[in-house]
Design an enzyme around this catalytic site. Structure first.
Site, PDB file in Angstrom:
ATOM      1  N   ARG A 103       0.891  -1.177   0.000  1.00 28.16           N
ATOM      2  CA  ARG A 103       0.000   0.000   0.000  1.00 28.16           C
ATOM      3  C   ARG A 103       0.916   1.209   0.000  1.00 28.16           C
ATOM      4  O   ARG A 103       1.713   1.405   0.921  1.00 28.16           O
ATOM      5  CB  ARG A 103      -0.882   0.000   1.255  1.00 28.16           C
ATOM      6  CG  ARG A 103      -1.589   1.327   1.476  1.00 28.16           C
ATOM      7  CD  ARG A 103      -2.658   1.271   2.534  1.00 28.16           C
ATOM      8  NE  ARG A 103      -3.816   0.560   2.046  1.00 28.16           N
ATOM      9  CZ  ARG A 103      -5.026   0.635   2.613  1.00 28.16           C
ATOM     10  NH1 ARG A 103      -5.222   1.385   3.681  1.00 28.16           N
ATOM     11  NH2 ARG A 103      -6.048  -0.048   2.114  1.00 28.16           N
ATOM     12  N   HIS A 130      -7.614   0.672  -6.196  1.00 33.30           N
ATOM     13  CA  HIS A 130      -7.773  -0.212  -5.029  1.00 33.30           C
ATOM     14  C   HIS A 130      -8.484  -1.493  -5.496  1.00 33.30           C
ATOM     15  O   HIS A 130      -9.632  -1.750  -5.144  1.00 33.30           O
ATOM     16  CB  HIS A 130      -8.598   0.530  -3.959  1.00 33.30           C
ATOM     17  CG  HIS A 130      -8.507  -0.062  -2.591  1.00 33.30           C
ATOM     18  ND1 HIS A 130      -7.707  -1.132  -2.270  1.00 33.30           N
ATOM     19  CD2 HIS A 130      -9.147   0.271  -1.426  1.00 33.30           C
ATOM     20  CE1 HIS A 130      -7.849  -1.417  -0.986  1.00 33.30           C
ATOM     21  NE2 HIS A 130      -8.718  -0.593  -0.451  1.00 33.30           N
ATOM     22  N   GLN A 133     -10.254  -4.062  -3.107  1.00 30.64           N
ATOM     23  CA  GLN A 133     -11.526  -3.577  -2.586  1.00 30.64           C
ATOM     24  C   GLN A 133     -12.662  -3.901  -3.553  1.00 30.64           C
ATOM     25  O   GLN A 133     -13.737  -4.349  -3.146  1.00 30.64           O
ATOM     26  CB  GLN A 133     -11.448  -2.051  -2.374  1.00 30.64           C
ATOM     27  CG  GLN A 133     -12.723  -1.457  -1.837  1.00 30.64           C
ATOM     28  CD  GLN A 133     -13.008  -1.915  -0.417  1.00 30.64           C
ATOM     29  OE1 GLN A 133     -12.155  -1.817   0.445  1.00 30.64           O
ATOM     30  NE2 GLN A 133     -14.199  -2.433  -0.171  1.00 30.64           N
ATOM     31  N   ASP A 221     -17.502   6.861  -0.880  1.00 32.36           N
ATOM     32  CA  ASP A 221     -16.216   6.753  -0.168  1.00 32.36           C
ATOM     33  C   ASP A 221     -15.965   8.118   0.471  1.00 32.36           C
ATOM     34  O   ASP A 221     -16.699   9.086   0.210  1.00 32.36           O
ATOM     35  CB  ASP A 221     -15.112   6.390  -1.186  1.00 32.36           C
ATOM     36  CG  ASP A 221     -13.762   6.084  -0.529  1.00 32.36           C
ATOM     37  OD1 ASP A 221     -13.708   5.943   0.717  1.00 32.36           O
ATOM     38  OD2 ASP A 221     -12.758   6.002  -1.258  1.00 32.36           O
ATOM     39  N   CYS A 259     -16.290   1.413   1.257  1.00 29.78           N
ATOM     40  CA  CYS A 259     -15.113   0.582   1.547  1.00 29.78           C
ATOM     41  C   CYS A 259     -14.654   0.708   2.992  1.00 29.78           C
ATOM     42  O   CYS A 259     -13.953  -0.170   3.489  1.00 29.78           O
ATOM     43  CB  CYS A 259     -13.978   0.938   0.587  1.00 29.78           C
ATOM     44  SG  CYS A 259     -13.397   2.638   0.720  1.00 29.78           S
ATOM     45  N   ARG A 287     -13.389  -8.744   2.009  1.00 29.44           N
ATOM     46  CA  ARG A 287     -11.975  -8.458   1.720  1.00 29.44           C
ATOM     47  C   ARG A 287     -11.137  -9.706   2.001  1.00 29.44           C
ATOM     48  O   ARG A 287     -10.223 -10.043   1.255  1.00 29.44           O
ATOM     49  CB  ARG A 287     -11.468  -7.284   2.587  1.00 29.44           C
ATOM     50  CG  ARG A 287     -12.141  -5.950   2.326  1.00 29.44           C
ATOM     51  CD  ARG A 287     -11.803  -5.401   0.962  1.00 29.44           C
ATOM     52  NE  ARG A 287     -10.371  -5.293   0.751  1.00 29.44           N
ATOM     53  CZ  ARG A 287      -9.607  -4.301   1.216  1.00 29.44           C
ATOM     54  NH1 ARG A 287     -10.158  -3.291   1.870  1.00 29.44           N
ATOM     55  NH2 ARG A 287      -8.297  -4.284   0.990  1.00 29.44           N
TER      56      ARG A 287
HETATM   57  N1   CP Z   1     -11.144  -0.321   2.814  1.00 26.76           N
HETATM   58  C1   CP Z   1      -9.859  -0.347   3.195  1.00 26.76           C
HETATM   59  O1   CP Z   1      -8.953  -0.549   2.396  1.00 26.76           O
HETATM   60  O2   CP Z   1      -9.675  -0.150   4.535  1.00 26.76           O
HETATM   61  P1   CP Z   1      -8.284   0.072   5.278  1.00 26.76           P
HETATM   62  O3   CP Z   1      -7.766   1.417   4.853  1.00 26.76           O
HETATM   63  O4   CP Z   1      -8.644   0.026   6.743  1.00 26.76           O
HETATM   64  O5   CP Z   1      -7.344  -1.021   4.889  1.00 26.76           O
HETATM   65  N1  NVA Z   2     -10.160   6.514  -1.011  1.00 27.61           N
HETATM   66  C1  NVA Z   2      -9.726   6.108   0.299  1.00 27.61           C
HETATM   67  C2  NVA Z   2      -9.886   4.632   0.459  1.00 27.61           C
HETATM   68  C3  NVA Z   2      -9.486   4.108   1.817  1.00 27.61           C
HETATM   69  C4  NVA Z   2      -9.622   2.631   1.919  1.00 27.61           C
HETATM   70  C5  NVA Z   2      -8.276   6.514   0.501  1.00 27.61           C
HETATM   71  O1  NVA Z   2      -7.469   6.335  -0.427  1.00 27.61           O
HETATM   72  O2  NVA Z   2      -7.957   7.024   1.573  1.00 27.61           O
END
Ligand code: CP
Ligand code: NVA
Length: 302
Positions: A103, A130, A133, A221, A259, A287
């Site tokens: 990530r 993502h 997700q 989101d 998400c 997930r």
């Molecule tokens: N939805 C998601 O990716 O959550 P986190 O940021 O908690 O991993």
């Molecule tokens: N769009 C959000 C998703 C978090 C899971 C971010 O990137 O922070």
């Protein structure tokens, strides 16, 4: 070797196979049946440049359930945090582990890791996309509606990384994707052109009420993603809040997805996210199952 970097890298058959496998593993899990351990004797490193609750936990638990050893690495504690190249990091890590999830802020960091690693690399979120997700989201839609075909999915809010993966999914499956978004935060014209060229049915709206009408799935989101400047976002997105009035315009059996993490009172009201149409906790659970399918596909080839 198979990486899992973006939804668009896979064809419909491959994505469908992942979704079927995720559903099978979930059913076996619920029935308490013993499950294969395709990661037995293998290690998977997980690099995080950004915070995470669901992604970290679901990968860590999923790797263990598949018989593997998860290794959590905070990027700031690694030498990449003080400037070691991703090329060297990828080559070294490939000597120790059997797969890497990452990530990171820049999508280029992910692709550089994938280019130089000799083990599979999995995208656990970048500023661009993502994909893990969206696999879980598709799994949730299938559970709730029985199919993806002919469905109307409406994305309400920021045209962000999660939207990108929804757009890519709409190029692979037969649902209509509506995107209600202030124009300045719209997904890129290039991405939309690519998806439409692949056959996606995508309609853009600047009005959430119109977009949501008759939709079977309403998704949103956060308005401010990790790494975004707050700027005027809280004001700009106000007309795109998912609240009970908006949900009334959707189909009677519509579900609400997010998400997570969510900000109640901002992109969604408590009434909706904690109400009967909300599928957010099934979505979060999925997930785990979806990523086990991805891990198995990348590392064990099935
Ligand atoms: N939805 C998601 O990716 O959550 P986190 O940021 O908690 O991993
Ligand atoms: N769009 C959000 C998703 C978090 C899971 C971010 O990137 O922070």
């Amino acid at each position: 070797m198979r990486h899992f970097l973006d939804i668009r890298d896979l064809n419909t058959d491959q994505l469908s196979a992942l979704l079927d496998h995720a559903a099978e593993m979930k059913a076996a899990d619920k029935a308490g049946r013993a499950q294969p351990q395709p990661l037995a004797g293998k290690s998977v490193a997980m690099i995080f440049e950004k915070q995470s609750t669901r992604t970290r936990l679901s990968f860590e638990v999923g790797i263990s359930q598949l018989g593997g050893q998860p290794i959590m690495l905070s990027a700031s504690d690694m030498q990449i945090g003080r400037g070691e190249s991703m090329q060297d990091t990828a080559r070294v890590m490939s000597r120790y582990v059997d797969a890497i999830t990452i990530r990171c802020f820049q999508h280029d960091t992910l692709t550089s890791l994938a280019d130089h690693a000799s083990v599979p690399v999995i995208n656990a979120l970048t500023e661009r996309s993502h994909p893990c997700q969206i696999l879980a989201d598709l799994q949730t839609m299938i559970e709730r509606h029985g199919t993806l075909d002919g469905q109307i999915v409406t994305w309400v809010g920021d045209g962000n990384n999660v939207t990108t993966s929804w757009i890519e999914a709409s190029a692979r499956f037969g649902f209509q994707l509506r995107i209600a978004c202030p124009q300045v935060y719209s997904p890129s014209a290039e991405l939309l052109a690519w998806a439409r060229g692949e056959g996606a049915d995508i309609v853009l709206y600047d009005n959430a009420e119109e977009a949501v009408t008759d939709s079977q799935t309403v998704v949103t989101d956060v308005w401010i993603s990790m790494g975004d400047d707050e700027g005027s976002r809280a004001t700009d997105f106000q007309p795109f809040q998912v609240n009970a009035d908006l949900m009334k315009r959707a189909a009677g059996d519509a579900i609400f997805m997010h998400c997570l993490p969510a900000w109640r009172g901002m992109e969604v009201t408590a009434e909706v996210i904690d109400g009967p149409q909300s599928a957010v906790f099934d979505e979060a659970e999925n997930r785990l199952h979806a990523q086990k399918a991805v891990l198995s596909w990348c590392v064990a080839g099935n």
